[in-house]
Design an enzyme around this catalytic site. Structure first.
Site, mmCIF file in Angstrom:
data_model
loop_
_atom_site.group_PDB
_atom_site.id
_atom_site.type_symbol
_atom_site.label_atom_id
_atom_site.label_comp_id
_atom_site.label_asym_id
_atom_site.label_seq_id
_atom_site.Cartn_x
_atom_site.Cartn_y
_atom_site.Cartn_z
ATOM 1 N N HIS A 173 -32.327 -11.162 -1.913
ATOM 2 C CA HIS A 173 -31.573 -11.864 -0.862
ATOM 3 C C HIS A 173 -30.068 -11.865 -1.117
ATOM 4 O O HIS A 173 -29.299 -12.362 -0.292
ATOM 5 C CB HIS A 173 -32.094 -13.295 -0.767
ATOM 6 C CG HIS A 173 -31.872 -14.062 -2.021
ATOM 7 N ND1 HIS A 173 -32.555 -13.813 -3.189
ATOM 8 C CD2 HIS A 173 -31.009 -15.047 -2.299
ATOM 9 C CE1 HIS A 173 -32.119 -14.623 -4.126
ATOM 10 N NE2 HIS A 173 -31.182 -15.370 -3.630
ATOM 11 N N ASP A 174 -29.667 -11.345 -2.289
ATOM 12 C CA ASP A 174 -28.237 -11.287 -2.630
ATOM 13 C C ASP A 174 -27.669 -9.882 -2.516
ATOM 14 O O ASP A 174 -26.454 -9.697 -2.682
ATOM 15 C CB ASP A 174 -28.007 -11.740 -4.078
ATOM 16 C CG ASP A 174 -28.303 -13.204 -4.297
ATOM 17 O OD1 ASP A 174 -28.679 -13.562 -5.426
ATOM 18 O OD2 ASP A 174 -28.161 -13.992 -3.337
ATOM 19 N N ASP A 181 -33.404 -19.261 -11.333
ATOM 20 C CA ASP A 181 -32.076 -18.918 -10.832
ATOM 21 C C ASP A 181 -31.009 -19.043 -11.929
ATOM 22 O O ASP A 181 -30.906 -20.100 -12.577
ATOM 23 C CB ASP A 181 -31.761 -19.907 -9.690
ATOM 24 C CG ASP A 181 -30.548 -19.531 -8.895
ATOM 25 O OD1 ASP A 181 -30.586 -18.497 -8.216
ATOM 26 O OD2 ASP A 181 -29.555 -20.273 -8.959
ATOM 27 N N GLU A 194 -33.570 -14.934 -13.716
ATOM 28 C CA GLU A 194 -32.436 -14.188 -13.173
ATOM 29 C C GLU A 194 -31.276 -14.359 -14.128
ATOM 30 O O GLU A 194 -30.865 -15.498 -14.412
ATOM 31 C CB GLU A 194 -32.043 -14.699 -11.788
ATOM 32 C CG GLU A 194 -30.960 -13.858 -11.152
ATOM 33 C CD GLU A 194 -30.078 -14.606 -10.167
ATOM 34 O OE1 GLU A 194 -29.920 -15.824 -10.294
ATOM 35 O OE2 GLU A 194 -29.543 -13.943 -9.254
ATOM 36 N N ASP A 215 -38.968 -20.668 -6.556
ATOM 37 C CA ASP A 215 -37.622 -20.367 -7.058
ATOM 38 C C ASP A 215 -37.085 -21.631 -7.726
ATOM 39 O O ASP A 215 -36.923 -22.662 -7.064
ATOM 40 C CB ASP A 215 -36.718 -19.953 -5.883
ATOM 41 C CG ASP A 215 -35.581 -19.045 -6.315
ATOM 42 O OD1 ASP A 215 -35.277 -18.094 -5.582
ATOM 43 O OD2 ASP A 215 -35.019 -19.288 -7.409
HETATM 44 O O1 TEU Z 1 -27.421 -15.732 -7.649
HETATM 45 C C1 TEU Z 1 -26.741 -15.621 -8.892
HETATM 46 C C2 TEU Z 1 -25.567 -14.750 -8.783
HETATM 47 O O2 TEU Z 1 -24.955 -14.347 -9.736
HETATM 48 C C3 TEU Z 1 -25.110 -14.437 -7.430
HETATM 49 O O3 TEU Z 1 -23.789 -14.868 -7.375
HETATM 50 C C4 TEU Z 1 -25.239 -12.961 -7.199
HETATM 51 O O4 TEU Z 1 -25.071 -12.251 -8.385
HETATM 52 C C5 TEU Z 1 -24.118 -12.567 -6.273
HETATM 53 O O5 TEU Z 1 -24.286 -13.370 -5.153
HETATM 54 C C6 TEU Z 1 -24.224 -11.095 -5.927
HETATM 55 O O6 TEU Z 1 -23.187 -10.851 -5.018
HETATM 56 C C7 TEU Z 1 -28.330 -16.826 -7.612
HETATM 57 C C8 TEU Z 1 -29.045 -16.767 -6.276
HETATM 58 O O7 TEU Z 1 -29.802 -15.565 -6.210
HETATM 59 C C9 TEU Z 1 -28.003 -16.835 -5.200
HETATM 60 O O8 TEU Z 1 -28.594 -16.675 -3.904
HETATM 61 C C10 TEU Z 1 -27.316 -18.183 -5.284
HETATM 62 O O9 TEU Z 1 -26.251 -18.208 -4.338
HETATM 63 C C11 TEU Z 1 -26.740 -18.417 -6.692
HETATM 64 O O10 TEU Z 1 -27.623 -18.051 -7.740
HETATM 65 C C12 TEU Z 1 -26.449 -19.895 -6.884
HETATM 66 O O11 TEU Z 1 -27.669 -20.596 -6.924
#
Ligand code: TEU
Length: 568
Positions: A335-336, A204, A263, A101
């Site tokens: 994970h989000d 990311d 992403e 990542d």
């Molecule tokens: O997430 C990017 C992002 O836009 C997140 O805010 C996500 O869309 C949101 O949490 C959904 O509710 C990436 C990673 O996947 C995330 O875990 C990190 O917190 C974020 O970037 C910052 O690195």
């Protein structure tokens, strides 16, 4: 794409490991790299081709590792570089690639780069981050943007009296990609990981690295004192330039064996066509967010009912948009995101298995590369959150503090957190029915879902009709069938609110020409197949999710009934 010589990842399935919650080998209650090593046979048995490892770099863990303080070392909570080298080797021994990542829109505020940068306005690394003077007036911040984790996106640094930009937490300062020294340092680090045997990167928020230099305020956000700056930081003017430069400096000459996925919150189909067009040599595929934005308003905490017709329109648009140029990634979970079976399916005891396998069939039948998130393969569901102290995620905790400070009713805020919190995806993987689900012998950093007693890998491993077995079958079908890999997609029943149906057709002008029908009843209402296609009733069943059940009727789709049928 050359259909006669398609890239290997058009037939691949990726599995995402969130190490903190996957498997703990040393009893400290936090998952680690050696825990992942111990479960490689599970991944090999599932049949996945790639493991995407969420960050294990050295980090203060403010955002669970998405705040990196040393890109070339492993955080002790996850193990050592030697452990990671061993994981890469042991995964390769099983024919599984390993993708890291890459979090380079921002670093941790404890990264030496930022420590130097903040030390003085004349430090050589000052311009590695976004520093600006205060503005006069009500909002002294350089822009009135809101961060993704509530509050302002600028933090005042007392040492120099300037603000620095952090689109996420104040411990995640944004790197200034306008600076060629930043880009060169990132490229060098990426090459270092490829030289260690890594097979690619998940990047990311990579569409945030180019910002519009004017840094203009955005439109107001309802209920917030801040504004939406996304027009300034999403897909800025130099993004294609930066991605093409990264490809030249890092991947050129070795990209045939690698995989890159960017992403990109807010990315459009048109932008994704450009970024994933192989002729532009930028990225192989992207994560888009349209389909996971259909069940809430502007704020993720503002839940709305999902209409199946909206989901079909969205995913259908992405299939059509990338049909002839570029490539789709396919996901429900990561994970989000909350757990798919709870969000899009029905996690009640009656329908949980059927809806989890129905959703998996619906997704995996599309054209693109499927991503399976840890626990999705056994139908893990959202957890129960008694009160705010059960949560661990900075996004959820900041929202709760911010909303209640603004006077919102704590119980109502908690009610909004429960179904939408990222922590739903971060409860420990449920390996067996023992006290901590076989995740740890210590005290888990976040509570195990109480339903692990019945929903776990051990209970499903030998069950030929389990969610796990169905995922194995879907992955095996993708590996074996060129129509699933490359067949043209055509959406059916665009206006039907219960049934999601589409065909995949392989046009190779020979005996292999084949049309598959994927038909999924995303409801509890029966559906006569003849209403869709009379020939579907007698068509060969390639893969079903409930055809083993006594009430299976070839002519009628039951609740959460999913079938892949061979029409010709
Ligand atoms: O997430 C990017 C992002 O836009 C997140 O805010 C996500 O869309 C949101 O949490 C959904 O509710 C990436 C990673 O996947 C995330 O875990 C990190 O917190 C974020 O970037 C910052 O690195």
């Amino acid at each position: 794409m050359d259909p006669l010589n398609p890239p290997w990842w058009t037939a691949a399935v990726v599995y995402q490991v969130y190490p903190r919650s996957f498997a703990d080998s040393d009893g400290d209650g936090v998952g680690d790299i050696n825990g992942v090593r111990g479960k490689l046979d599970h991944l090999a048995d599932l049949g996945v081709d790639v493991v995407w490892l969420s960050p294990v770099y050295r980090s203060p863990q403010d955002d669970n590792g998405y705040d990196i303080s040393d890109y070339r070392d492993v955080d002790p909570v996850f193990g050592t570089l030697a452990d990671l080298d061993a994981l890469i080797a042991e995964a390769h021994d099983r024919g599984i690639k390993v993708v890291m990542d890459l979090v380079v829109n921002h670093t941790s505020d404890e990264h030496p780069w930022f420590v130097e940068s903040r030390s003085s306005t004349t430090n050589p690394k000052r311009d590695w981050y976004w520093w600006r003077d205060p503005r006069p007036g009500e909002h002294p911040q350089p822009t009135s943007w809101q961060s993704f984790f509530s509050g302002p996106a600028w933090e005042l640094d007392a040492t120099t009296g300037q603000y620095y930009l952090h689109l996420f937490s104040r411990k995640q300062p944004d790197l200034n990609w306008e600076n060629p020294e930043v880009r060169a340092a990132v490229h060098e680090m990426m090459r270092w990981w490829l030289d260690r045997g890594v097979d690619g990167f998940r990047m990311d928020v990579i569409n945030m690295i180019s910002k519009h230099p004017d840094l203009a305020d955005g439109p107001p956000i309802p209920g917030s004192p801040w504004t939406d700056g996304s027009a300034s930081y999403l897909f800025g003017p130099r993004l294609h330039e930066f991605l093409a430069e990264m490809h030249r400096e890092v991947f050129a000459g070795r990209d045939a064996d690698l995989i890159t996925v960017g992403e990109m919150p807010g990315v459009t189909v048109e932008q994704a066509r450009e970024v994933t067009d192989p002729r532009r040599r930028e990225l192989d595929m992207v994560f888009q967010f349209e389909h996971v934005g259909l069940d809430h308003g502007d704020s993720k905490w503002d839940a709305r009912p999902l209409r199946l017709t909206d989901l079909k329109a969205s995913l259908g648009r992405w299939q059509a948009g990338l049909a002839d140029v570029g490539w789709n990634s396919l996901y429900w979970d990561n994970h989000d995101q909350p757990r798919a079976v709870s969000r899009f399916g029905d996690d009640s005891p009656r329908y949980r298995r059927d809806s989890a396998t129905c959703l998996a069939t619906l997704l995996h039948g599309h054209r693109g590369t499927p991503y399976v998130y840890q626990g999705e393969e056994i139908g893990m569901a959202n957890s129960r959150w008694a009160d705010v102290r059960d949560f661990r995620d900075i996004e959820s905790l900041n929202h709760y503090a911010d909303a209640t400070a603004r006077g919102e009713d704590p119980e109502q805020v908690l009610a909004a957190l429960r179904p939408a919190s990222r922590d739903n995806a971060r409860t420990p993987v449920q390996w067996d029915g023992t006290e901590h689900a076989g995740f740890t012998t210590g005290e888990p950093w976040i509570a195990v879902n109480p339903d692990h007693v019945d929903w776990n890998v051990a209970a499903q491993r030998e069950d030929p009709h389990s969610v796990l077995a169905h995922h194995r079958a879907l992955i095996a079908l993708r590996h074996a069938n060129r129509t699933v890999q490359l067949g043209a997609f055509a959406m059916l029943l665009p206006d039907h609110e219960d049934v999601y149906a589409y065909t995949r057709t392989l046009h190779e002008d020979g005996p292999d020409d084949e049309t598959l029908l994927v038909v999924c009843n995303v409801s509890a209402n029966p559906y006569p197949l003849a209403d869709l296609l009379p020939e579907a009733v007698s068509a060969e069943l390639v893969l079903g999710n409930r055809d083993h059940l006594p009430d299976h009727d070839p002519a009628v789709l039951g609740p959460w009934d999913a079938r892949i049928l061979r029409l010709r």
